[in-house]
Design a protein around this motif. Structure first.
Motif, PDB file in Angstrom:
ATOM      1  N   PRO A 180       0.816  -1.233   0.000  1.00  0.00           N
ATOM      2  CA  PRO A 180       0.000   0.000   0.000  1.00  0.00           C
ATOM      3  C   PRO A 180       0.842   1.271   0.000  1.00  0.00           C
ATOM      4  CG  PRO A 180      -0.821  -1.568   1.623  1.00  0.00           C
ATOM      5  CD  PRO A 180       0.496  -2.080   1.160  1.00  0.00           C
ATOM      6  N   GLN A 181       2.006   1.247   0.658  1.00  0.00           N
ATOM      7  CA  GLN A 181       2.906   2.409   0.636  1.00  0.00           C
ATOM      8  C   GLN A 181       3.351   2.685  -0.800  1.00  0.00           C
ATOM      9  OE1 GLN A 181       6.243   2.252   3.320  1.00  0.00           O
ATOM     10  NE2 GLN A 181       5.041   1.460   5.024  1.00  0.00           N
ATOM     11  N   GLU A 208      -2.010   7.510   2.080  1.00  0.00           N
ATOM     12  CA  GLU A 208      -3.225   7.421   1.267  1.00  0.00           C
ATOM     13  C   GLU A 208      -4.143   8.612   1.535  1.00  0.00           C
ATOM     14  OE1 GLU A 208      -3.757   2.570   0.657  1.00  0.00           O
ATOM     15  OE2 GLU A 208      -5.093   3.670   2.006  1.00  0.00           O
ATOM     16  N   SER A 209      -4.246   8.996   2.804  1.00  0.00           N
ATOM     17  CA  SER A 209      -5.097  10.137   3.172  1.00  0.00           C
ATOM     18  C   SER A 209      -4.563  11.428   2.574  1.00  0.00           C
ATOM     19  CB  SER A 209      -5.178  10.258   4.698  1.00  0.00           C
ATOM     20  OG  SER A 209      -5.755   9.101   5.267  1.00  0.00           O
ATOM     21  N   LEU A 210      -3.234  11.595   2.582  1.00  0.00           N
ATOM     22  CA  LEU A 210      -2.626  12.802   2.016  1.00  0.00           C
ATOM     23  C   LEU A 210      -2.838  12.873   0.507  1.00  0.00           C
ATOM     24  CD1 LEU A 210       0.729  12.882   4.035  1.00  0.00           C
ATOM     25  CD2 LEU A 210      -1.039  14.644   4.083  1.00  0.00           C
ATOM     26  N   LEU A 217       3.471   5.878  -5.749  1.00  0.00           N
ATOM     27  CA  LEU A 217       3.452   5.885  -7.215  1.00  0.00           C
ATOM     28  C   LEU A 217       2.302   6.730  -7.751  1.00  0.00           C
ATOM     29  CD1 LEU A 217       4.364   2.175  -7.997  1.00  0.00           C
ATOM     30  CD2 LEU A 217       5.652   4.187  -8.714  1.00  0.00           C
ATOM     31  N   ARG A 218       1.145   6.626  -7.132  1.00  0.00           N
ATOM     32  CA  ARG A 218       0.009   7.466  -7.550  1.00  0.00           C
ATOM     33  C   ARG A 218       0.354   8.941  -7.415  1.00  0.00           C
ATOM     34  NH1 ARG A 218      -4.978   4.115  -4.651  1.00  0.00           N
ATOM     35  NH2 ARG A 218      -5.330   2.628  -6.364  1.00  0.00           N
ATOM     36  N   GLY A 250      -7.246   3.537   0.264  1.00  0.00           N
ATOM     37  CA  GLY A 250      -7.248   2.174  -0.261  1.00  0.00           C
ATOM     38  C   GLY A 250      -7.126   1.132   0.824  1.00  0.00           C
ATOM     39  N   ARG A 251      -6.270   0.132   0.560  1.00  0.00           N
ATOM     40  CA  ARG A 251      -6.149  -1.010   1.470  1.00  0.00           C
ATOM     41  C   ARG A 251      -5.636  -0.624   2.847  1.00  0.00           C
ATOM     42  NH1 ARG A 251      -3.409  -5.800  -2.209  1.00  0.00           N
ATOM     43  NH2 ARG A 251      -5.099  -6.010  -3.756  1.00  0.00           N
ATOM     44  N   ALA A 252      -4.744   0.338   2.896  1.00  0.00           N
ATOM     45  CA  ALA A 252      -4.151   0.708   4.186  1.00  0.00           C
ATOM     46  C   ALA A 252      -5.183   1.342   5.110  1.00  0.00           C
ATOM     47  CB  ALA A 252      -2.971   1.661   3.975  1.00  0.00           C
ATOM     48  N   VAL A 253      -5.991   2.251   4.575  1.00  0.00           N
ATOM     49  CA  VAL A 253      -7.040   2.884   5.381  1.00  0.00           C
ATOM     50  C   VAL A 253      -8.048   1.832   5.836  1.00  0.00           C
ATOM     51  CG1 VAL A 253      -8.981   4.494   5.317  1.00  0.00           C
ATOM     52  CG2 VAL A 253      -6.783   5.165   4.359  1.00  0.00           C
TER      53      VAL A 253
END
Length: 259
Positions: free
Chosen positions: A56-57, A215-217, A62-63, A222-225
């Motif tokens: 997930p990191q 992911e929040s930033l 990459l996104r 996604g999966r981590a949240v």
């Protein structure tokens, strides 16, 4: 009950509020402030055993890099994670409509461990004469003007052990003077904080919690949240069960005294 508390948030993430730590923001802010077409090196130094925390990191970073229109140069120092890393990079690139060779390249793995970093610092094309797809690295538009690590604007190593973040600092940043950020599993994070506090790395993404923060930033949960939602729900369920067990215990104790 524990099974339901784990499964339901994974299937239907709630998106509980997550406090952003300074170390995760350090990586995010640096990438956010890079000019377009800057050279961003991402070293995916982990294998499938560490996928739940580091995958997930990697996706979130990459996104972010593709959204900023950076030139992404991805690689790995772990031969056991090569196929997984290629699949990850390709998947996110397709999602962002990026073209291999023009917007990104996955160099793959080269034997030598930390010696690969030194070779890349001297001549990138000697260390990787071709990419993972078998295409010659020289002449690819994504590597235009890149001769060695000295031409890298920013590098991030997502490491599950050695070689990983420490190796990239000792054999890479310290020698060739590029800025470095890191990501790691939760169990490794405490050992990397000295590098963070001394300024040897400018940020650190630790474990699933760090991935959820990133992911929040980025604004793409996604999966981590979802994983953090499941973890929070499970912890809450355990606390409630402990409280209920204590109520039963004191209730039964009171009845025994009343006899």
């Amino acid at each position: 009950m524990i099974g339901l508390c784990t499964l339901l948030p994974l299937l239907y993430p709630v998106g509980l509020p997550i406090k952003i730590s300074p170390e995760v923001r350090g990586v995010y802010d640096y990438i956010e402030n890079l000019p377009e077409r800057s050279v961003f090196l991402l070293s995916l130094d982990f294998d499938p055993a560490s996928k739940p925390e580091l995958h997930p990191q990697a996706v979130a970073i990459l996104r972010h890099a593709f959204r900023k229109n950076l030139r992404v140069v991805a690689m790995t120092l772990w031969v056991s994670g090569t196929g997984m890393a290629d699949q990850l990079v390709t998947q996110v690139a397709m999602e962002a409509s990026k073209e291999r060779g023009k917007d990104y390249v996955f160099l793959g793995w080269s034997p030598g461990g930390t010696a690969v970093i030194i070779n890349m610092g001297q001549d990138l094309y000697t260390a990787f004469p071709s990419d993972y797809a078998g295409q010659p690295t020289k002449g690819q538009p994504v590597l235009d003007g890149v001769k060695s690590l000295k031409d890298v604007t920013y590098a991030v190593s997502l490491g599950a052990g050695n070689p990983g973040v420490e190796a990239w600092y000792v054999f890479g940043k310290d020698k060739y003077k590029f800025e470095l950020g890191g990501g790691c599993t939760g169990v490794i994070a405490p050992g990397l904080y000295p590098l963070l506090r001394s300024g040897q790395i400018n940020g650190l993404i630790g474990g699933l919690r760090g991935a959820a923060e990133y992911e929040s930033l980025v604004g793409q949960k996604g999966r981590a949240v979802a994983g953090m939602d499941a973890q929070s729900a499970t912890h809450l369920a355990i606390i409630v069960l402990v409280m209920i067990c204590n109520l039963f215990y004191f209730s039964l104790r009171r009845k025994e005294k009343g006899r």
